[in-house]
Design a protein around this motif. Structure first.
Motif, PDB file in Angstrom:
ATOM      1  N   MET A   1       0.840  -1.190   0.000  1.00 13.18           N
ATOM      2  CA  MET A   1       0.000   0.000   0.000  1.00 13.18           C
ATOM      3  C   MET A   1       0.880   1.247   0.000  1.00 13.18           C
ATOM      4  O   MET A   1       1.867   1.338   0.740  1.00 13.18           O
ATOM      5  N   LYS A   2       0.524   2.192  -0.877  1.00 14.95           N
ATOM      6  CA  LYS A   2       1.242   3.463  -0.953  1.00 14.95           C
ATOM      7  C   LYS A   2       0.247   4.602  -0.740  1.00 14.95           C
ATOM      8  O   LYS A   2      -0.910   4.514  -1.161  1.00 14.95           O
ATOM      9  N   THR A   3       0.722   5.669  -0.118  1.00 19.39           N
ATOM     10  CA  THR A   3      -0.139   6.830   0.083  1.00 19.39           C
ATOM     11  C   THR A   3       0.601   8.099  -0.289  1.00 19.39           C
ATOM     12  O   THR A   3       1.816   8.208  -0.108  1.00 19.39           O
ATOM     13  N   THR A   4      -0.156   9.062  -0.813  1.00 21.77           N
ATOM     14  CA  THR A   4       0.386  10.398  -1.063  1.00 21.77           C
ATOM     15  C   THR A   4      -0.598  11.411  -0.495  1.00 21.77           C
ATOM     16  O   THR A   4      -1.813  11.170  -0.471  1.00 21.77           O
ATOM     17  N   LEU A   5      -0.078  12.539  -0.024  1.00 24.39           N
ATOM     18  CA  LEU A   5      -0.906  13.580   0.573  1.00 24.39           C
ATOM     19  C   LEU A   5      -0.860  14.845  -0.258  1.00 24.39           C
ATOM     20  O   LEU A   5       0.185  15.216  -0.794  1.00 24.39           O
ATOM     21  N   GLU A   6      -2.005  15.498  -0.340  1.00 23.50           N
ATOM     22  CA  GLU A   6      -2.098  16.797  -1.004  1.00 23.50           C
ATOM     23  C   GLU A   6      -2.904  17.738  -0.112  1.00 23.50           C
ATOM     24  O   GLU A   6      -4.030  17.418   0.263  1.00 23.50           O
ATOM     25  N   LYS A   7      -2.308  18.872   0.247  1.00 25.24           N
ATOM     26  CA  LYS A   7      -3.007  19.823   1.105  1.00 25.24           C
ATOM     27  C   LYS A   7      -3.986  20.622   0.263  1.00 25.24           C
ATOM     28  O   LYS A   7      -3.601  21.292  -0.691  1.00 25.24           O
ATOM     29  N   ILE A   8      -5.257  20.546   0.611  1.00 28.74           N
ATOM     30  CA  ILE A   8      -6.289  21.266  -0.137  1.00 28.74           C
ATOM     31  C   ILE A   8      -6.445  22.678   0.417  1.00 28.74           C
ATOM     32  O   ILE A   8      -6.459  23.659  -0.310  1.00 28.74           O
ATOM     33  N   GLU A   9      -6.600  22.780   1.728  1.00 27.10           N
ATOM     34  CA  GLU A   9      -6.655  24.061   2.422  1.00 27.10           C
ATOM     35  C   GLU A   9      -6.304  23.785   3.878  1.00 27.10           C
ATOM     36  O   GLU A   9      -5.976  22.664   4.248  1.00 27.10           O
ATOM     37  N   ASN A  10      -6.341  24.832   4.699  1.00 31.72           N
ATOM     38  CA  ASN A  10      -5.991  24.642   6.112  1.00 31.72           C
ATOM     39  C   ASN A  10      -6.814  23.516   6.725  1.00 31.72           C
ATOM     40  O   ASN A  10      -8.044  23.534   6.650  1.00 31.72           O
ATOM     41  N   ASN A  11      -6.117  22.563   7.318  1.00 33.72           N
ATOM     42  CA  ASN A  11      -6.727  21.455   8.060  1.00 33.72           C
ATOM     43  C   ASN A  11      -7.486  20.468   7.184  1.00 33.72           C
ATOM     44  O   ASN A  11      -8.195  19.609   7.708  1.00 33.72           O
ATOM     45  N   ILE A  12      -7.355  20.556   5.881  1.00 31.86           N
ATOM     46  CA  ILE A  12      -7.984  19.576   4.990  1.00 31.86           C
ATOM     47  C   ILE A  12      -6.927  19.043   4.030  1.00 31.86           C
ATOM     48  O   ILE A  12      -6.278  19.805   3.316  1.00 31.86           O
ATOM     49  N   VAL A  13      -6.739  17.717   4.053  1.00 34.12           N
ATOM     50  CA  VAL A  13      -5.785  17.088   3.138  1.00 34.12           C
ATOM     51  C   VAL A  13      -6.510  16.040   2.304  1.00 34.12           C
ATOM     52  O   VAL A  13      -7.507  15.460   2.740  1.00 34.12           O
ATOM     53  N   LYS A  14      -5.972  15.828   1.109  1.00 26.09           N
ATOM     54  CA  LYS A  14      -6.497  14.777   0.244  1.00 26.09           C
ATOM     55  C   LYS A  14      -5.461  13.657   0.223  1.00 26.09           C
ATOM     56  O   LYS A  14      -4.298  13.885  -0.141  1.00 26.09           O
ATOM     57  N   VAL A  15      -5.872  12.468   0.644  1.00 29.42           N
ATOM     58  CA  VAL A  15      -4.967  11.330   0.658  1.00 29.42           C
ATOM     59  C   VAL A  15      -5.337  10.403  -0.499  1.00 29.42           C
ATOM     60  O   VAL A  15      -6.505  10.090  -0.721  1.00 29.42           O
ATOM     61  N   THR A  16      -4.325  10.031  -1.273  1.00 33.17           N
ATOM     62  CA  THR A  16      -4.508   9.057  -2.361  1.00 33.17           C
ATOM     63  C   THR A  16      -3.871   7.746  -1.923  1.00 33.17           C
ATOM     64  O   THR A  16      -2.686   7.711  -1.566  1.00 33.17           O
ATOM     65  N   VAL A  17      -4.666   6.699  -1.950  1.00 31.77           N
ATOM     66  CA  VAL A  17      -4.198   5.389  -1.470  1.00 31.77           C
ATOM     67  C   VAL A  17      -4.177   4.414  -2.645  1.00 31.77           C
ATOM     68  O   VAL A  17      -5.177   4.249  -3.351  1.00 31.77           O
ATOM     69  N   THR A  18      -3.033   3.796  -2.846  1.00 31.50           N
ATOM     70  CA  THR A  18      -2.879   2.792  -3.903  1.00 31.50           C
ATOM     71  C   THR A  18      -2.641   1.435  -3.253  1.00 31.50           C
ATOM     72  O   THR A  18      -1.691   1.263  -2.477  1.00 31.50           O
ATOM     73  N   VAL A  19      -3.512   0.484  -3.553  1.00 34.01           N
ATOM     74  CA  VAL A  19      -3.478  -0.832  -2.917  1.00 34.01           C
ATOM     75  C   VAL A  19      -3.176  -1.899  -3.965  1.00 34.01           C
ATOM     76  O   VAL A  19      -3.661  -1.822  -5.103  1.00 34.01           O
ATOM     77  N   GLU A  20      -2.389  -2.897  -3.571  1.00 33.98           N
ATOM     78  CA  GLU A  20      -2.023  -3.982  -4.490  1.00 33.98           C
ATOM     79  C   GLU A  20      -3.277  -4.680  -5.039  1.00 33.98           C
ATOM     80  O   GLU A  20      -4.285  -4.808  -4.347  1.00 33.98           O
ATOM     81  N   ALA A  21      -3.164  -5.154  -6.279  1.00 35.60           N
ATOM     82  CA  ALA A  21      -4.298  -5.796  -6.953  1.00 35.60           C
ATOM     83  C   ALA A  21      -4.803  -7.015  -6.186  1.00 35.60           C
ATOM     84  O   ALA A  21      -6.007  -7.323  -6.200  1.00 35.60           O
ATOM     85  N   GLU A  22      -3.881  -7.691  -5.501  1.00 35.92           N
ATOM     86  CA  GLU A  22      -4.274  -8.903  -4.775  1.00 35.92           C
ATOM     87  C   GLU A  22      -5.317  -8.619  -3.681  1.00 35.92           C
ATOM     88  O   GLU A  22      -6.186  -9.460  -3.397  1.00 35.92           O
ATOM     89  N   GLN A  23      -5.220  -7.421  -3.069  1.00 42.00           N
ATOM     90  CA  GLN A  23      -6.177  -7.084  -2.005  1.00 42.00           C
ATOM     91  C   GLN A  23      -7.581  -6.923  -2.566  1.00 42.00           C
ATOM     92  O   GLN A  23      -8.568  -7.287  -1.919  1.00 42.00           O
ATOM     93  N   LEU A  24      -7.684  -6.389  -3.786  1.00 40.31           N
ATOM     94  CA  LEU A  24      -8.999  -6.267  -4.409  1.00 40.31           C
ATOM     95  C   LEU A  24      -9.551  -7.652  -4.733  1.00 40.31           C
ATOM     96  O   LEU A  24     -10.743  -7.918  -4.529  1.00 40.31           O
ATOM     97  N   THR A  25      -8.682  -8.543  -5.224  1.00 41.94           N
ATOM     98  CA  THR A  25      -9.107  -9.913  -5.533  1.00 41.94           C
ATOM     99  C   THR A  25      -9.645 -10.602  -4.277  1.00 41.94           C
ATOM    100  O   THR A  25     -10.696 -11.262  -4.301  1.00 41.94           O
ATOM    101  N   THR A  26      -8.927 -10.431  -3.160  1.00 42.97           N
ATOM    102  CA  THR A  26      -9.361 -11.022  -1.889  1.00 42.97           C
ATOM    103  C   THR A  26     -10.714 -10.444  -1.456  1.00 42.97           C
ATOM    104  O   THR A  26     -11.597 -11.172  -0.991  1.00 42.97           O
TER     105      THR A  26
END
Length: 428
Positions: free
Chosen positions: A1-26
């Motif tokens: 699992m990988k994550t990246t953060l993007e600050k949208i405004e004060n006290n609000i962040v956008k997190v992008t989460v990338t999960v391995e294909a195997e977890q979706l299969t499970t």
């Protein structure tokens, strides 16, 4: 699992989460097992169709929607911990990629606790009340006891200021009787200002059996639209005139109304209790002033969602208190001629102050490394258990330790922080 953060405004962040294909299969397999009994496919017993057959008939992504929710629920918490995010609220969870054999990608907007920049919090100068009890205050308190023990006697003659007039009355506006303007055998103390305008003064000089039209004007902001600022005529009949007979303040009176034998002893005890009460009140007020000064010195950009959550908590508390009084919110709003929006607007300032204060206390506790020991938790739990006054103290304390540990911890930390601030404050 990988994550990246993007600050949208004060006290609000956008997190992008990338999960391995195997977890979706499970997760797809989990969704399949959960829902397979709903499928009735020819050639297979109901609920026994293989995953591939169901996908072939209903599409490759038949379970992807629910599987995506499973993956999000299993990974978002870890993403929050991994990035050390202090979450207030998670909103706008969007699945960006959800295809078999590919990485599962989703985003979420997270409102986080705001950064608190403390100002001066040690050595703030705050005015402290000088506590004293005057002889006049003691006399007033004892006179109140005298009033409580007064005898009410029927009086012959005219109504005078301070007398009690027993009256029947009915009010009219423009010749029409209005709701709530009628009473029978009502005991009205003249000079108490219980009734509006000069109603009471106009009864002075009347005797039992007399009648009078009393003309008064309702205040502009009386609270009832049909009466605000209106002139009203009350038809009044005096049924009886009474007078208070106050007892003499002497040793005999003291023996009757208290545990003491002399006036001097009663005065001494009264002064002592009044001083204790004033000292307790002054201490509390000083703590509030110190905390308020420290809070005002801090810089915080509070997310609106935190204020709204506090307002909702205040409303739930109000509803609970109304319930104890046999009322509900609908009845309360009707009685106060208000709306829920008005109640929320009224609460907003207090809610923001509460949130700001909690954040400042939390930051000071962090900076000062204030901790809570197990012994302190146990002592606090035992103290609360004793206040319940029922059941086994030790058993109730253990239950509090298990179920309310977070509440107990916050309460102890708050107390420690306030003690720190007060001990370092400068009384002026």
């Amino acid at each position: 699992m990988k994550t990246t953060l993007e600050k949208i405004e004060n006290n609000i962040v956008k997190v992008t989460v990338t999960v391995e294909a195997e977890q979706l299969t499970t997760a797809v397999n989990e969704a399949y097992k959960k829902n397979v009994k709903q499928f009735n496919i020819p050639g297979f017993r109901k609920g026994k169709a293989p995953l591939m057959i169901i996908k072939k008939m209903y599409g490759e992504d038949i379970f992807n929607g629910e599987a995506g929710e499973i993956v999000v629920n299993k990974t978002l918490h870890n993403a929050v911990i991994e990035n050390n995010l202090k979450v207030v609220e998670i909103t706008n969870v969007n699945i960006e990629q959800c295809e078999t054999g590919k990485e599962f990608i989703y985003t979420a907007e997270i409102v986080t606790l705001p950064e608190v920049t403390l100002g001066e919090y040690k050595g703030v100068e705050v005015e402290k009340a000088v506590v004293e009890v005057t002889d006049e205050e003691v006399e007033a308190d004892i006179n109140a006891m005298r009033e409580q023990n007064a005898r009410i006697e029927v009086k012959e003659g005219e109504i005078a200021d301070g007398d009690i007039a027993v009256i029947d009355f009915e009010g009219f506006v423009d010749g029409v009787a209005f709701e709530g303007g009628k009473g029978e055998d009502y005991s009205l103390t003249i000079g108490s200002h219980t009734f509006i305008d000069t109603f009471e003064e106009q009864l002075i000089g009347l005797k039992a059996g007399d009648s009078k039209d009393v003309v008064v004007t309702f205040p502009e902001q009386y609270g009832k639209e049909e009466l605000n600022g209106k002139e009203a005529t009350f038809k009044v009949v005096v049924k009886e005139v009474k007078v208070k007979e106050l007892p003499e303040i002497d040793d005999e009176f003291v023996k009757e109304v208290s545990e003491f034998n002399t006036v001097a002893e009663l005065k001494e005890d009264t002064k002592k209790k009044m001083l204790e009460y004033k000292e307790h009140t002054a201490k509390h007020e000083f703590e509030e002033k110190v905390l308020s000064a420290v809070t005002e010195n801090a810089t915080i950009d509070i997310p609106e969602v935190m204020i709204n959550k506090e307002i909702e908590a205040m409303i739930r508390d109000l509803e609970q208190r109304l319930k104890y009084q046999g009322l509900d919110m609908e009845g309360y709003l009707k009685y106060t001629n208000s709306t829920m929006d008005k109640v929320k607007d009224y609460m907003k300032e207090s809610a923001e102050k509460r949130v700001r204060t909690d954040l400042v206390i939390g930051e000071i506790a962090k900076v000062e490394e204030i901790k809570v020991t197990d012994e302190e938790l146990k002592e606090k739990a035992t103290e609360l258990a004793k206040q319940w006054g029922a059941g086994e103290v030790e058993k109730n304390a253990e239950m509090l330790m298990n179920m309310q540990k977070e509440y107990l911890t916050v309460d102890i930390i708050n107390k420690k922080v306030i003690e720190l601030l007060v001990s370092n404050a400068k009384a002026v």
